[in-house]
Design a protein around this motif. Structure first.
Motif, PDB file in Angstrom:
ATOM      1  N   ASN A  81      -0.150   4.991  -6.286  1.00 20.95           N
ATOM      2  CA  ASN A  81      -1.449   4.934  -5.645  1.00 20.95           C
ATOM      3  C   ASN A  81      -1.710   3.524  -5.095  1.00 20.95           C
ATOM      4  O   ASN A  81      -2.070   2.613  -5.832  1.00 20.95           O
ATOM      5  CB  ASN A  81      -2.498   5.323  -6.704  1.00 20.95           C
ATOM      6  CG  ASN A  81      -3.823   5.703  -6.098  1.00 20.95           C
ATOM      7  OD1 ASN A  81      -4.131   5.299  -4.970  1.00 20.95           O
ATOM      8  ND2 ASN A  81      -4.609   6.452  -6.838  1.00 20.95           N
ATOM      9  N   SER A  82      -1.460   3.345  -3.797  1.00 21.68           N
ATOM     10  CA  SER A  82      -1.685   2.047  -3.135  1.00 21.68           C
ATOM     11  C   SER A  82      -1.056   0.880  -3.885  1.00 21.68           C
ATOM     12  O   SER A  82      -1.729  -0.099  -4.200  1.00 21.68           O
ATOM     13  CB  SER A  82      -3.177   1.780  -2.947  1.00 21.68           C
ATOM     14  OG  SER A  82      -3.736   2.788  -2.166  1.00 21.68           O
ATOM     15  N   GLU A 121       0.829  -1.220   0.000  1.00 15.77           N
ATOM     16  CA  GLU A 121       0.000   0.000   0.000  1.00 15.77           C
ATOM     17  C   GLU A 121       0.856   1.260   0.000  1.00 15.77           C
ATOM     18  O   GLU A 121       0.646   2.169   0.814  1.00 15.77           O
ATOM     19  CB  GLU A 121      -0.940   0.001   1.213  1.00 15.77           C
ATOM     20  CG  GLU A 121      -1.964  -1.123   1.205  1.00 15.77           C
ATOM     21  CD  GLU A 121      -3.089  -0.888   0.193  1.00 15.77           C
ATOM     22  OE1 GLU A 121      -3.607   0.245   0.149  1.00 15.77           O
ATOM     23  OE2 GLU A 121      -3.400  -1.823  -0.567  1.00 15.77           O
ATOM     24  N   THR A 160       7.759   4.903  -8.171  1.00 15.25           N
ATOM     25  CA  THR A 160       7.746   3.716  -7.313  1.00 15.25           C
ATOM     26  C   THR A 160       9.170   3.354  -6.902  1.00 15.25           C
ATOM     27  O   THR A 160       9.453   3.116  -5.715  1.00 15.25           O
ATOM     28  CB  THR A 160       7.079   2.523  -8.044  1.00 15.25           C
ATOM     29  OG1 THR A 160       5.736   2.897  -8.396  1.00 15.25           O
ATOM     30  CG2 THR A 160       7.050   1.277  -7.181  1.00 15.25           C
ATOM     31  N   ARG A 208      -1.682  11.766  -7.262  1.00 14.77           N
ATOM     32  CA  ARG A 208      -1.290  10.479  -6.683  1.00 14.77           C
ATOM     33  C   ARG A 208      -0.470   9.680  -7.694  1.00 14.77           C
ATOM     34  O   ARG A 208      -0.994   8.890  -8.473  1.00 14.77           O
ATOM     35  CB  ARG A 208      -2.537   9.721  -6.226  1.00 14.77           C
ATOM     36  CG  ARG A 208      -3.366  10.557  -5.224  1.00 14.77           C
ATOM     37  CD  ARG A 208      -4.418   9.734  -4.544  1.00 14.77           C
ATOM     38  NE  ARG A 208      -3.830   8.707  -3.706  1.00 14.77           N
ATOM     39  CZ  ARG A 208      -4.547   7.847  -2.982  1.00 14.77           C
ATOM     40  NH1 ARG A 208      -5.862   7.894  -3.014  1.00 14.77           N
ATOM     41  NH2 ARG A 208      -3.941   6.938  -2.242  1.00 14.77           N
ATOM     42  N   ARG A 254      -1.566   3.216 -10.516  1.00 15.21           N
ATOM     43  CA  ARG A 254      -2.116   1.997  -9.928  1.00 15.21           C
ATOM     44  C   ARG A 254      -1.424   0.759 -10.472  1.00 15.21           C
ATOM     45  O   ARG A 254      -1.049   0.725 -11.647  1.00 15.21           O
ATOM     46  CB  ARG A 254      -3.598   1.854 -10.320  1.00 15.21           C
ATOM     47  CG  ARG A 254      -4.536   2.784  -9.603  1.00 15.21           C
ATOM     48  CD  ARG A 254      -4.648   2.386  -8.196  1.00 15.21           C
ATOM     49  NE  ARG A 254      -5.879   2.872  -7.579  1.00 15.21           N
ATOM     50  CZ  ARG A 254      -6.079   2.843  -6.261  1.00 15.21           C
ATOM     51  NH1 ARG A 254      -5.149   2.385  -5.456  1.00 15.21           N
ATOM     52  NH2 ARG A 254      -7.205   3.263  -5.765  1.00 15.21           N
ATOM     53  N   ASN A 275       2.029   4.773  -1.104  1.00 13.94           N
ATOM     54  CA  ASN A 275       1.411   5.964  -1.695  1.00 13.94           C
ATOM     55  C   ASN A 275       2.401   7.110  -1.741  1.00 13.94           C
ATOM     56  O   ASN A 275       2.950   7.497  -0.704  1.00 13.94           O
ATOM     57  CB  ASN A 275       0.209   6.421  -0.859  1.00 13.94           C
ATOM     58  CG  ASN A 275      -0.977   5.494  -1.045  1.00 13.94           C
ATOM     59  OD1 ASN A 275      -1.631   5.528  -2.087  1.00 13.94           O
ATOM     60  ND2 ASN A 275      -1.223   4.644  -0.069  1.00 13.94           N
ATOM     61  N   THR A 276       2.623   7.653  -2.929  1.00 12.71           N
ATOM     62  CA  THR A 276       3.488   8.813  -3.083  1.00 12.71           C
ATOM     63  C   THR A 276       2.749   9.835  -3.944  1.00 12.71           C
ATOM     64  O   THR A 276       2.213   9.490  -5.000  1.00 12.71           O
ATOM     65  CB  THR A 276       4.822   8.418  -3.754  1.00 12.71           C
ATOM     66  OG1 THR A 276       5.478   7.481  -2.917  1.00 12.71           O
ATOM     67  CG2 THR A 276       5.704   9.630  -3.976  1.00 12.71           C
ATOM     68  N   SER A 277       2.684  11.068  -3.437  1.00 14.14           N
ATOM     69  CA  SER A 277       1.912  12.095  -4.149  1.00 14.14           C
ATOM     70  C   SER A 277       2.746  13.334  -4.388  1.00 14.14           C
ATOM     71  O   SER A 277       3.728  13.582  -3.685  1.00 14.14           O
ATOM     72  CB  SER A 277       0.674  12.482  -3.336  1.00 14.14           C
ATOM     73  OG  SER A 277      -0.172  11.370  -3.178  1.00 14.14           O
ATOM     74  N   GLY A 301       2.588   3.801   3.631  1.00 16.62           N
ATOM     75  CA  GLY A 301       2.874   2.486   3.073  1.00 16.62           C
ATOM     76  C   GLY A 301       3.993   1.824   3.843  1.00 16.62           C
ATOM     77  O   GLY A 301       4.491   2.368   4.836  1.00 16.62           O
TER      78      GLY A 301
END
Ligand SMILES: Nc1ncnc2c1ncn2[C@@H]1O[C@H](COP(=O)(O)OP(=O)(O)O)[C@@H](O)[C@H]1O
Ligand SMILES: [Mg+2]
Length: 318
Positions: free
Chosen positions: A24-25, A8, A49, A21, A231, A10-12, A66
């Motif tokens: 996203n998860s 999970e 990522t 986002r 995603r 998450n980086t925004s 995360g």
């Protein structure tokens, strides 16, 4: 036991009151000794990522939450000092642009030695011997002569070999290779892929291989993850994926390759384009382009579901 377990994540990006986002998860894991292909079109969040795992995200980007469990520790909870130990020591990195990653004014051999001196606290002479051995390992049959050359004296493929040498110089257990062959011609690309496969096989390290070129993964790596607009839409074994991809987006990606290759099975490519992060549709992010769209897809995003051992998909069809 997994070498790397991302859960999970998450980086925004936080810009002008907007939250983009970029990751996203995202969840995936890699056992020891395996190559995981992280695949998706440009802008889908592959590099973010990788940078998140290495904790190298720069503002206005930020890891929101995360878990990144690597060798039993959550990297997101380490101090910056502990993280520096992990970078370059336990995790090696190879990037797309071999020229900009090398220093033009130093001999390539010295650049490998330098990495060994820093990370292994080796002496100069010892480091040079190891560097020459590494040059041999990455495919130079005249390592002594290569040691003394400057980056501009090498081809793109040779420079990428030098960077691979630097990335593995400290004996990492994980290497993250972000589009390492994108700047190379096809023949050189396949030589580099063979080299990476050989290094993984002989050392038992694991690798995240990032590419926008799905076709590279056809004969490379054990598992594959398909990203779309931040995603992860599918995770699968390479063999199973190329036989029968699960997600409608994956099916479209594969058929667009068939189209390019002039294959008999002429299937249509995916209509439309990847949405911008600022304008993501509600529900499943892929629904406006999906040939199998159902009412539920517009309402709420499906969760990632394991439909077979090690086969995950984010889609209401399953
Ligand atoms: N500095 C930035 N500011 C705002 N958004 C960014 C920035 N860098 C990247 N992004 C966003 O992050 C998304 C993912 O980027 P990236 O991980 O580099 O994609 P990929 O490596 O898959 O091509 C991009 O679509 C972009 O919208
Ligand atoms: Mg990228």
């Amino acid at each position: 036991m997994q070498l790397l377990d991302v859960t999970e994540l998450n980086t925004s990006f936080f810009t002008d009151g907007n939250v983009l986002r970029a990751v996203n998860s995202v969840s995936f894991s890699i056992p020891k000794g395996e190559i995981f292909g992280l695949v998706g079109e440009s802008g889908c969040g592959k590099t973010m990522t990788a940078l998140s795992i290495m904790r190298l995200v720069q503002p206005p980007g930020r890891i929101v939450n995360g878990q990144v469990i690597f060798e039993g520790k959550d990297l997101l909870l380490l101090s910056e000092r502990e993280m520096e130990e992990v970078r370059g020591n336990r995790i090696g990195m190879i990037f797309q642009e071999p020229m900009s990653a090398l220093n033009p004014v130093f001999r390539v051999g010295d650049q490998i030695s330098e990495a060994i001196i820093i990370h292994k606290k080796a002496g100069k002479k010892e480091a040079k011997e190891s560097a020459i051995e590494l040059l041999r390992q990455v495919g130079f049959d005249d390592p002594g002569k290569r040691y003394a050359q400057y980056p501009h004296q090498l081809s793109g493929g040779q420079r990428q070999r030098i960077l691979i040498g630097i990335a593995i110089s400290c004996g990492p257990s994980l290497v993250i290779a972000d589009e390492p062959t994108t700047a190379l011609d096809v023949a050189t690309e396949s030589q580099i892929i063979n080299l990476l496969q050989g290094l993984v096989d002989s050392s038992g390290m694991s690798m995240i291989f990032i590419t926008h070129n799905l076709n590279i993964m056809r004969k490379f790596g054990r598992r594959i993850g398909i990203m779309y607009a931040g995603r992860m839409l599918e995770q699968n074994f390479v063999d199973a994926f190329f036989k029968e991809p699960l997600h409608p987006y994956s099916k479209g990606l594969l058929s667009s390759i068939y189209g390019l290759m002039g294959d008999q099975k002429r299937l249509t490519a995916i209509p439309g384009s990847v949405p911008r992060l600022a304008e993501l549709p509600g529900g499943c992010t892929f629904h406006p382009r999906c040939p199998y769209v159902m009412p539920a897809c517009r309402e709420e995003e499906p969760v990632m579901k394991e439909i077979g051992k090690g086969q995950w998909v984010r889609c209401y069809l399953y």
